[in-house]
Design a protein around this motif. Structure first.
Motif, mmCIF file in Angstrom:
data_model
loop_
_atom_site.group_PDB
_atom_site.id
_atom_site.type_symbol
_atom_site.label_atom_id
_atom_site.label_comp_id
_atom_site.label_asym_id
_atom_site.label_seq_id
_atom_site.Cartn_x
_atom_site.Cartn_y
_atom_site.Cartn_z
ATOM 1 N N ASN A 353 0.803 -1.230 0.000
ATOM 2 C CA ASN A 353 0.000 0.000 0.000
ATOM 3 C C ASN A 353 0.838 1.282 0.000
ATOM 4 O OD1 ASN A 353 -2.347 -1.629 0.193
ATOM 5 N ND2 ASN A 353 -2.137 -1.703 2.435
ATOM 6 N N GLU A 354 1.954 1.275 -0.688
ATOM 7 C CA GLU A 354 2.797 2.472 -0.710
ATOM 8 C C GLU A 354 2.116 3.647 -1.421
ATOM 9 O OE1 GLU A 354 7.292 0.476 -0.649
ATOM 10 O OE2 GLU A 354 6.562 1.517 -2.440
ATOM 11 N N GLY A 355 1.360 3.354 -2.461
ATOM 12 C CA GLY A 355 0.732 4.441 -3.207
ATOM 13 C C GLY A 355 -0.735 4.641 -2.885
ATOM 14 N N PHE A 356 -1.420 3.570 -2.472
ATOM 15 C CA PHE A 356 -2.858 3.634 -2.158
ATOM 16 C C PHE A 356 -3.102 2.686 -1.001
ATOM 17 C CE2 PHE A 356 -7.129 1.725 -3.407
ATOM 18 C CZ PHE A 356 -7.870 2.686 -2.730
ATOM 19 N N GLN A 357 -3.641 3.188 0.091
ATOM 20 C CA GLN A 357 -3.703 2.416 1.325
ATOM 21 C C GLN A 357 -4.639 1.214 1.268
ATOM 22 O OE1 GLN A 357 -5.648 5.520 3.977
ATOM 23 N NE2 GLN A 357 -6.819 3.695 4.540
ATOM 24 N N HIS A 359 -4.937 -0.904 -1.569
ATOM 25 C CA HIS A 359 -4.598 -1.823 -2.651
ATOM 26 C C HIS A 359 -4.654 -3.275 -2.184
ATOM 27 C CE1 HIS A 359 -2.503 0.777 -5.945
ATOM 28 N NE2 HIS A 359 -3.627 0.277 -6.392
ATOM 29 N N ASP A 360 -3.981 -3.592 -1.117
ATOM 30 C CA ASP A 360 -3.925 -4.968 -0.643
ATOM 31 C C ASP A 360 -5.314 -5.486 -0.289
ATOM 32 O OD1 ASP A 360 -2.328 -7.322 0.199
ATOM 33 O OD2 ASP A 360 -3.151 -6.831 2.166
ATOM 34 N N LEU A 361 -6.127 -4.637 0.309
ATOM 35 C CA LEU A 361 -7.497 -5.029 0.650
ATOM 36 C C LEU A 361 -8.271 -5.425 -0.604
ATOM 37 C CD1 LEU A 361 -9.943 -5.169 2.634
ATOM 38 C CD2 LEU A 361 -10.355 -2.764 2.070
ATOM 39 N N HIS A 362 -8.194 -4.598 -1.626
ATOM 40 C CA HIS A 362 -8.943 -4.874 -2.843
ATOM 41 C C HIS A 362 -8.395 -6.076 -3.611
ATOM 42 C CE1 HIS A 362 -10.528 -0.766 -2.208
ATOM 43 N NE2 HIS A 362 -11.532 -1.152 -2.974
ATOM 44 N N VAL A 366 -10.235 -9.001 -1.160
ATOM 45 C CA VAL A 366 -11.488 -9.102 -1.915
ATOM 46 C C VAL A 366 -11.276 -9.873 -3.223
ATOM 47 C CG1 VAL A 366 -13.340 -7.778 -2.992
ATOM 48 C CG2 VAL A 366 -12.267 -6.944 -0.892
ATOM 49 N N GLY A 367 -10.074 -9.780 -3.791
ATOM 50 C CA GLY A 367 -9.790 -10.515 -5.018
ATOM 51 C C GLY A 367 -10.235 -9.797 -6.278
ATOM 52 N N THR A 368 -10.255 -8.467 -6.250
ATOM 53 C CA THR A 368 -10.632 -7.719 -7.445
ATOM 54 C C THR A 368 -9.447 -7.612 -8.401
ATOM 55 O OG1 THR A 368 -10.069 -5.638 -6.374
ATOM 56 C CG2 THR A 368 -12.365 -6.341 -6.254
ATOM 57 N N SER A 369 -9.770 -7.491 -9.665
ATOM 58 C CA SER A 369 -8.734 -7.326 -10.676
ATOM 59 C C SER A 369 -8.284 -5.877 -10.748
ATOM 60 C CB SER A 369 -9.277 -7.760 -12.043
ATOM 61 O OG SER A 369 -8.464 -7.305 -13.094
ATOM 62 N N ALA A 431 -10.549 1.843 5.429
ATOM 63 C CA ALA A 431 -10.147 0.464 5.723
ATOM 64 C C ALA A 431 -10.753 -0.038 7.016
ATOM 65 C CB ALA A 431 -8.623 0.377 5.789
ATOM 66 N N SER A 432 -10.953 0.818 7.995
ATOM 67 C CA SER A 432 -11.429 0.373 9.301
ATOM 68 C C SER A 432 -12.903 0.031 9.295
ATOM 69 C CB SER A 432 -11.170 1.472 10.339
ATOM 70 O OG SER A 432 -11.887 2.650 9.976
#
Length: 447
Positions: A353-357, A359-362, A366-369, A431-432
């Motif tokens: 998540n260096e550029g967007f906090q 990213h990893d969540l999505h 969640v498994g989004t492309s 995120a929370s």
């Protein structure tokens, strides 16, 4: 035997004076045709070919000579002989003119490679609707640039030097995703690109990207006219201009494709830096030596998927003729799923998540492309290549669908995606409020 004195323009002595040439009239057009050929050979060796109109004048005089002095009652097909003179003239005049300044820089003009010169490719009359080729022009290039046995046959025939090696381009067009050169009879010389006829089937030919006479090893597009970002025909200075011939302002663009000149328009909020530098100055994920001042080419993404094979967007095992895999549907995250994206954007940076906090969540949870949120070419609406994939993204419960960039890695989204209503979802801080079950296992991140 009657002597006919004929002044032939185009042959000059050392003082620049036009000399005359004596031609025998033997009562046969064959003799006249032979002398016409000899005149062109002499023109080829005498003139520097900086003034091709002089040789054209010779051809005109020869035709007049044929019509004036050759008997008219012994050959009902006299115009065939006129055509023969023209063909001979093109064989002797045109190719040397094309290659006069190129020498061995242009492989197809190098007689150490093509041992018979023009005759290595052009054979007699040739088959119908070809420039004197022995095969359909859609396949003829494979005679040297196809399977090994085809090249060996050309060498055995004495057309190609024994030490010539070429890549098997034919194999690339046999891959599931390739440019459509197999549509015989659709392509024609002189057709207008971008296409102006909406009913014309989509097709391509080797000559759309490579000029058979001018192509060079270091410049495969030499001699080809391109289309710039404004739709104007130009001498190619950037690779995308040859791509825009078919993928920009063509009237027959498929329904699922867009005008790439519009997508890469430099006035858009965001785009990959193909035409000019990108607008985002904060891209921590870039893989060195890439920087925010880098430019990329269409073939950085669209290329052969086999790194050991011939370069270029001829064909690929991946959809859209991509050089690496790019998954556009929901999937467990892994280095292969977004291999194309990770070629330029470090996977470790994205998932940390260096550029967007989020990213990893999505991507991982969640498994989004990547394609769910980003258009890999550009966006005409939003920054950061945001262009929601409507196949999986719908308006929020309030009926809104959109993204707002607040700057400095902050923004908000209105949408419904993967069962979650963003109405809006605001970051930082979102995120929370959302902790879904993790998407089925991802490949561990190597740190």
């Amino acid at each position: 035997m009657v002597k006919v004195m004929e002044r032939v323009q185009g042959f000059e002595d050392s003082r620049g004076q036009v000399k005359s040439k004596e031609i025998n009239k033997k009562g046969s057009r064959i003799q006249v045709v032979k002398e016409a050929a000899a005149a062109f050979r002499l023109c080829q060796s005498t003139l520097s070919l900086r003034a091709p109109e002089r040789c054209v004048a010779i051809f005109s005089d020869k035709v007049r000579l044929l019509r004036r002095y050759a008997p008219r009652n012994d050959d009902p097909y006299r115009w065939i002989w006129v055509l023969a003179v023209f063909i001979i003239s093109m064989l002797f005049l045109t190719p040397p003119l094309l290659y006069a300044d190129s020498g061995k820089e242009r492989p197809h003009g190098d007689k150490t490679k093509l041992l018979k010169g023009c005759a290595s490719c052009h054979k007699g009359h040739g088959i119908y609707n070809t420039p004197m080729l022995s095969e359909r022009k859609e396949l003829y290039c494979f005679r040297c640039h196809g399977q090994t046995m085809y090249l060996e046959n050309a060498k055995s025939a004495g057309d190609v030097a024994s030490d010539v090696t070429t890549a098997n381009i034919q194999r690339e067009f046999e891959k599931p995703y390739h440019h459509q050169i197999e549509k015989f009879g659709v392509h024609h010389y002189g057709e207008m690109l971008p296409e102006v006829d909406a009913s014309m089937p989509r097709h391509s030919a080797c000559g759309d990207c490579h000029h058979h006479h001018y192509v060079k090893k270091e410049n495969k597009m030499s001699g080809i006219r391109g289309t710039n970002k404004d739709g104007l025909k130009v001498r190619i200075t950037s690779e995308y201009e040859v791509c825009f011939n078919c993928h920009s302002y063509s009237a027959n663009l498929p329904a699922d494709q867009t005008n790439k000149a519009d997508i890469f328009n430099v006035s858009n909020p965001s785009f990959h830096p193909v035409i000019t530098f990108g607008k985002n100055t904060d891209v921590p994920s870039l893989t060195p030596p890439l920087t925010i001042s880098s430019l990329i080419s269409c073939t950085d993404c669209h290329n052969n998927n086999d790194p050991t094979g011939p370069k270029g967007p001829h064909g690929s095992d991946y959809r859209y003729i991509l050089s690496k895999n790019y998954t556009t549907v929901d999937s467990a995250e892994g280095p292969f799923q977004y291999e194309l994206c990770y070629s330029c954007h470090r996977r470790s940076s994205i998932l940390s998540n260096e550029g967007f906090q989020l990213h990893d969540l999505h991507i991982s949870t969640v498994g989004t492309s990547c394609r769910t949120c980003h258009n890999p070419h550009g966006s005409i609406q939003y920054t950061h290549l945001i262009d929601f994939n409507r196949a999986s993204v719908t308006p929020s419960n309030s009926g809104q669908l959109g993204y707002t960039d607040f700057g400095s890695r902050a923004g908000q989204c209105f949408l419904n995606c993967h069962g979650k209503n963003h109405d809006p979802a605001v970051y930082p801080g979102a995120a929370s409020t959302y902790n879904p079950a993790r998407y089925p296992s991802r490949v561990p991140l190597k740190r």
